[in-house]
Design a protein around this motif. Structure first.
Motif, PDB file in Angstrom:
ATOM      1  N   ARG A  50       0.823  -1.216   0.000  1.00 36.65           N
ATOM      2  CA  ARG A  50       0.000   0.000   0.000  1.00 36.65           C
ATOM      3  C   ARG A  50       0.858   1.267   0.000  1.00 36.65           C
ATOM      4  N   GLU A  51       1.923   1.265   0.809  1.00 31.57           N
ATOM      5  CA  GLU A  51       2.758   2.463   0.979  1.00 31.57           C
ATOM      6  C   GLU A  51       3.847   2.587  -0.092  1.00 31.57           C
ATOM      7  N   GLY A  52       4.239   1.488  -0.667  1.00 35.57           N
ATOM      8  CA  GLY A  52       5.326   1.500  -1.636  1.00 35.57           C
ATOM      9  C   GLY A  52       4.811   1.431  -3.053  1.00 35.57           C
ATOM     10  N   SER A  53       5.727   1.232  -3.974  1.00 34.09           N
ATOM     11  CA  SER A  53       5.361   1.168  -5.389  1.00 34.09           C
ATOM     12  C   SER A  53       5.808  -0.146  -6.028  1.00 34.09           C
ATOM     13  N   LEU A  54       6.154  -1.121  -5.186  1.00 31.83           N
ATOM     14  CA  LEU A  54       6.670  -2.391  -5.689  1.00 31.83           C
ATOM     15  C   LEU A  54       5.718  -3.542  -5.398  1.00 31.83           C
ATOM     16  N   PRO A  55       5.769  -4.575  -6.228  1.00 33.38           N
ATOM     17  CA  PRO A  55       5.038  -5.795  -5.887  1.00 33.38           C
ATOM     18  C   PRO A  55       5.654  -6.419  -4.632  1.00 33.38           C
ATOM     19  N   VAL A  56       4.806  -7.008  -3.810  1.00 35.57           N
ATOM     20  CA  VAL A  56       5.239  -7.691  -2.598  1.00 35.57           C
ATOM     21  C   VAL A  56       4.820  -9.153  -2.741  1.00 35.57           C
ATOM     22  N   VAL A  80       1.603 -12.763  -5.096  1.00 34.44           N
ATOM     23  CA  VAL A  80       2.031 -11.377  -5.218  1.00 34.44           C
ATOM     24  C   VAL A  80       0.900 -10.418  -4.876  1.00 34.44           C
ATOM     25  N   LEU A  81       1.224  -9.462  -4.015  1.00 36.03           N
ATOM     26  CA  LEU A  81       0.344  -8.331  -3.715  1.00 36.03           C
ATOM     27  C   LEU A  81       0.859  -7.165  -4.546  1.00 36.03           C
ATOM     28  N   ASN A  82       0.050  -6.660  -5.451  1.00 37.31           N
ATOM     29  CA  ASN A  82       0.483  -5.538  -6.266  1.00 37.31           C
ATOM     30  C   ASN A  82       0.169  -4.231  -5.567  1.00 37.31           C
ATOM     31  N   PRO A  83       1.032  -3.228  -5.732  1.00 38.57           N
ATOM     32  CA  PRO A  83       0.766  -1.930  -5.105  1.00 38.57           C
ATOM     33  C   PRO A  83      -0.458  -1.271  -5.737  1.00 38.57           C
ATOM     34  N   PRO A  84      -1.127  -0.378  -4.996  1.00 37.24           N
ATOM     35  CA  PRO A  84      -2.272   0.344  -5.556  1.00 37.24           C
ATOM     36  C   PRO A  84      -1.884   1.058  -6.850  1.00 37.24           C
ATOM     37  N   GLY A  85      -2.779   1.043  -7.810  1.00 36.99           N
ATOM     38  CA  GLY A  85      -2.529   1.740  -9.076  1.00 36.99           C
ATOM     39  C   GLY A  85      -1.731   0.935 -10.076  1.00 36.99           C
ATOM     40  N   SER A  86      -1.354  -0.311  -9.720  1.00 32.64           N
ATOM     41  CA  SER A  86      -0.594  -1.116 -10.678  1.00 32.64           C
ATOM     42  C   SER A  86      -1.528  -1.633 -11.752  1.00 32.64           C
TER      43      SER A  86
END
Length: 154
Positions: free
Chosen positions: A83-89, A145-151
């Motif tokens: 949520r806070e970053g811009s990378l897949p987790v 994989v959890l993708n960041p918001p807006g991906s």
């Protein structure tokens, strides 16, 4: 799997261990252990510092594969990173990684007292190396994989 540095993350109640891969995805190395209260910010800073392409968070399941309170805690931390970053987790099974790390450190002559400062990093190395090895052996990455918001997958 895209080439590039990945960070491995072992989430604990008091500390979070961080490891990194080389850009070619062959080897995981320890980076640091972060106090839990500042871990989210520090992990995101490390991701920028190393130009990481993905964050790999260990998901501590019971031996039977069931979720535990620690599983929920690691999942919440991973979701906050996404949520806070811009990378897949990527969430990956980390059963026995800390036990393996403790055994490895004991075999290297580290006392139990001295292990506290580095066991979380060693567990993060084991988590990340397991992922890297599975990609080389099976041609695909483990986990979810959890993708960041807006991906694009949102």
């Amino acid at each position: 799997m895209l080439p590039g540095v990945r960070l491995g993350i072992d989430v604990g109640k008091a500390r979070v261990g961080v490891a990194r891969s080389d850009p070619s995805g062959l080897l995981a190395s320890p980076v640091e252990t972060v106090e839990r209260d500042s871990a989210l910010t520090r992990v995101l800073d490390l991701a920028r510092e190393y130009s990481a392409v993905e964050l790999v968070v260990g998901l501590p399941l019971s031996l039977s594969g069931a979720e535990t309170a620690s599983t929920a805690d690691a999942r919440e931390f991973a979701e906050a990173l996404a949520r806070e970053g811009s990378l897949p987790v990527r969430l990956v099974d980390e059963r026995l990684s800390t036990v393996s790390a403790q055994g490895m450190l004991s075999a290297q002559g580290h006392s139990t007292r001295n292990q506290r400062a580095i066991v979380d990093q060693a567990a993060a190395v084991i988590i990340l190396q397991h992922l890297l090895d599975s990609v080389r052996a099976q041609g695909r990455a483990l986990g979810h994989v959890l993708n960041p918001p807006g991906s694009v997958d949102d």
